[in-house]
Design a protein around this motif. Structure first.
Motif, PDB file in Angstrom:
ATOM      1  N   TYR A  16       0.831  -1.210   0.000  1.00 42.37           N
ATOM      2  CA  TYR A  16       0.000   0.000   0.000  1.00 42.37           C
ATOM      3  C   TYR A  16       0.865   1.260   0.000  1.00 42.37           C
ATOM      4  CZ  TYR A  16      -4.411  -2.443   0.718  1.00 42.37           C
ATOM      5  OH  TYR A  16      -5.520  -3.221   0.559  1.00 42.37           O
ATOM      6  N   ALA A  17       1.894   1.270   0.824  1.00 42.30           N
ATOM      7  CA  ALA A  17       2.754   2.454   0.913  1.00 42.30           C
ATOM      8  C   ALA A  17       3.440   2.741  -0.414  1.00 42.30           C
ATOM      9  CB  ALA A  17       3.782   2.271   2.022  1.00 42.30           C
ATOM     10  N   GLU A  18       3.815   1.691  -1.139  1.00 44.77           N
ATOM     11  CA  GLU A  18       4.446   1.876  -2.445  1.00 44.77           C
ATOM     12  C   GLU A  18       3.506   2.572  -3.430  1.00 44.77           C
ATOM     13  OE1 GLU A  18       7.607  -1.835  -2.416  1.00 44.77           O
ATOM     14  OE2 GLU A  18       5.632  -2.136  -3.320  1.00 44.77           O
ATOM     15  N   GLN A  19       2.224   2.472  -3.198  1.00 47.79           N
ATOM     16  CA  GLN A  19       1.232   3.138  -4.047  1.00 47.79           C
ATOM     17  C   GLN A  19       0.782   4.466  -3.435  1.00 47.79           C
ATOM     18  OE1 GLN A  19       0.403   2.001  -7.155  1.00 47.79           O
ATOM     19  NE2 GLN A  19       2.070   0.581  -6.706  1.00 47.79           N
ATOM     20  N   GLN A  20       1.545   4.938  -2.439  1.00 47.91           N
ATOM     21  CA  GLN A  20       1.331   6.233  -1.795  1.00 47.91           C
ATOM     22  C   GLN A  20       0.067   6.300  -0.927  1.00 47.91           C
ATOM     23  OE1 GLN A  20       3.901   8.576  -1.937  1.00 47.91           O
ATOM     24  NE2 GLN A  20       4.833   6.765  -2.814  1.00 47.91           N
ATOM     25  N   TYR A  21      -0.377   5.157  -0.431  1.00 43.04           N
ATOM     26  CA  TYR A  21      -1.470   5.147   0.549  1.00 43.04           C
ATOM     27  C   TYR A  21      -0.868   5.337   1.935  1.00 43.04           C
ATOM     28  CZ  TYR A  21      -4.856   3.315  -2.816  1.00 43.04           C
ATOM     29  OH  TYR A  21      -5.700   3.155  -3.878  1.00 43.04           O
ATOM     30  N   GLY A  22      -1.576   6.075   2.788  1.00 43.24           N
ATOM     31  CA  GLY A  22      -1.176   6.154   4.183  1.00 43.24           C
ATOM     32  C   GLY A  22      -1.559   4.852   4.863  1.00 43.24           C
ATOM     33  N   VAL A  23      -0.657   4.290   5.636  1.00 39.81           N
ATOM     34  CA  VAL A  23      -0.881   2.983   6.251  1.00 39.81           C
ATOM     35  C   VAL A  23      -0.632   3.055   7.752  1.00 39.81           C
ATOM     36  CG1 VAL A  23      -0.163   0.560   6.274  1.00 39.81           C
ATOM     37  CG2 VAL A  23      -0.068   1.850   4.148  1.00 39.81           C
ATOM     38  N   PHE A  24      -1.561   2.493   8.516  1.00 39.71           N
ATOM     39  CA  PHE A  24      -1.379   2.326   9.960  1.00 39.71           C
ATOM     40  C   PHE A  24      -1.494   0.842  10.263  1.00 39.71           C
ATOM     41  CE2 PHE A  24      -2.486   6.718   9.783  1.00 39.71           C
ATOM     42  CZ  PHE A  24      -1.859   7.288  10.886  1.00 39.71           C
ATOM     43  N   ILE A  25      -0.544   0.323  10.995  1.00 40.37           N
ATOM     44  CA  ILE A  25      -0.605  -1.068  11.443  1.00 40.37           C
ATOM     45  C   ILE A  25      -0.950  -1.035  12.921  1.00 40.37           C
ATOM     46  CG2 ILE A  25       0.683  -3.205  11.796  1.00 40.37           C
ATOM     47  CD1 ILE A  25       2.455  -2.366   9.425  1.00 40.37           C
ATOM     48  N   ASP A  26      -2.019  -1.707  13.278  1.00 43.88           N
ATOM     49  CA  ASP A  26      -2.469  -1.759  14.661  1.00 43.88           C
ATOM     50  C   ASP A  26      -2.193  -3.160  15.191  1.00 43.88           C
ATOM     51  OD1 ASP A  26      -3.764  -1.636  17.083  1.00 43.88           O
ATOM     52  OD2 ASP A  26      -5.772  -1.436  16.250  1.00 43.88           O
ATOM     53  N   GLY A  45      10.272   3.100   0.628  1.00 41.15           N
ATOM     54  CA  GLY A  45      10.925   4.398   0.467  1.00 41.15           C
ATOM     55  C   GLY A  45      10.157   5.561   1.069  1.00 41.15           C
ATOM     56  N   VAL A  46       9.343   5.284   2.067  1.00 39.13           N
ATOM     57  CA  VAL A  46       8.566   6.334   2.737  1.00 39.13           C
ATOM     58  C   VAL A  46       8.984   6.402   4.206  1.00 39.13           C
ATOM     59  CG1 VAL A  46       6.604   6.085   1.165  1.00 39.13           C
ATOM     60  CG2 VAL A  46       6.651   4.765   3.284  1.00 39.13           C
ATOM     61  N   PRO A  47       8.792   7.551   4.840  1.00 41.78           N
ATOM     62  CA  PRO A  47       9.106   7.645   6.267  1.00 41.78           C
ATOM     63  C   PRO A  47       8.283   6.635   7.076  1.00 41.78           C
ATOM     64  CG  PRO A  47       8.692   9.820   5.361  1.00 41.78           C
ATOM     65  CD  PRO A  47       8.300   8.823   4.304  1.00 41.78           C
ATOM     66  N   ILE A  48       8.900   6.086   8.090  1.00 41.90           N
ATOM     67  CA  ILE A  48       8.234   5.112   8.965  1.00 41.90           C
ATOM     68  C   ILE A  48       8.143   5.710  10.362  1.00 41.90           C
ATOM     69  CG2 ILE A  48       8.313   2.797   9.954  1.00 41.90           C
ATOM     70  CD1 ILE A  48      10.144   2.035   7.532  1.00 41.90           C
ATOM     71  N   GLN A  49       6.936   5.722  10.892  1.00 45.65           N
ATOM     72  CA  GLN A  49       6.721   6.243  12.236  1.00 45.65           C
ATOM     73  C   GLN A  49       6.154   5.126  13.098  1.00 45.65           C
ATOM     74  OE1 GLN A  49       5.650  10.359  12.614  1.00 45.65           O
ATOM     75  NE2 GLN A  49       5.179  10.442  10.435  1.00 45.65           N
ATOM     76  N   PHE A  50       6.509   5.135  14.374  1.00 45.80           N
ATOM     77  CA  PHE A  50       6.056   4.091  15.291  1.00 45.80           C
ATOM     78  C   PHE A  50       5.637   4.719  16.603  1.00 45.80           C
ATOM     79  CE2 PHE A  50       7.305   0.750  18.510  1.00 45.80           C
ATOM     80  CZ  PHE A  50       6.171  -0.030  18.328  1.00 45.80           C
ATOM     81  N   VAL A  51       4.370   4.497  16.961  1.00 45.74           N
ATOM     82  CA  VAL A  51       3.823   4.998  18.226  1.00 45.74           C
ATOM     83  C   VAL A  51       3.482   3.807  19.101  1.00 45.74           C
ATOM     84  CG1 VAL A  51       1.918   6.243  19.310  1.00 45.74           C
ATOM     85  CG2 VAL A  51       2.879   7.072  17.153  1.00 45.74           C
TER      86      VAL A  51
END
Length: 125
Positions: A16-26, A45-51
């Motif tokens: 999904y991220a490769e197609q420029q969708y915003g993704v949240f993994i819960d 190749g997109v920034p990865i954030q982790f909360v």
């Protein structure tokens, strides 16, 4: 099995991220699983954030109580898992004590933190 699940979730998120969708993994992402997510997601190749949502153990137990008994972790195991997360220290990009928050308030706080870049754990060069 947990490593395989983490890799599968990360691969789906990567697609999904490769197609420029915003993704949240819960999910429950412990320190030993985070590298698997990072390894897979970097290829997008997109920034990865982790909360890391870290309510108190008491609140955690209260939130699990309404679940059907077949979907509820034993209290002793749940306390141990919480202790392990606390003992792991700061391995997330950003940690939120959401003990006194509704799900909506926690989601808003996560979105704001990600918008500011507070939860960044990896960024493409």
């Amino acid at each position: 099995q947990n490593r395989m699940i983490a890799r599968a979730a990360a691969r789906a998120a990567t697609a999904y991220a490769e197609q420029q969708y915003g993704v949240f993994i819960d999910g429950v992402v412990s320190p030993h699983l985070l590298p698997i997510y990072l390894e897979e997601l970097r290829s997008a190749g997109v920034p990865i954030q982790f909360v890391l949502l870290m309510p108190s153990v008491e609140v955690t137990l209260l939130r699990v109580e309404p679940r059907e008994s077949t979907r509820r972790m034993d209290e002793t195991l749940q306390r141990e898992l919480h202790r392990q997360f606390v003992a792991s220290g700061s391995f997330a990009g950003w940690t939120l004590d959401n003990s006194d928050m509704t799900a909506e308030q926690a989601a808003d706080a996560v979105m704001e933190a990600c918008g500011r870049g507070d939860a960044l754990v990896w960024s493409p060069a």
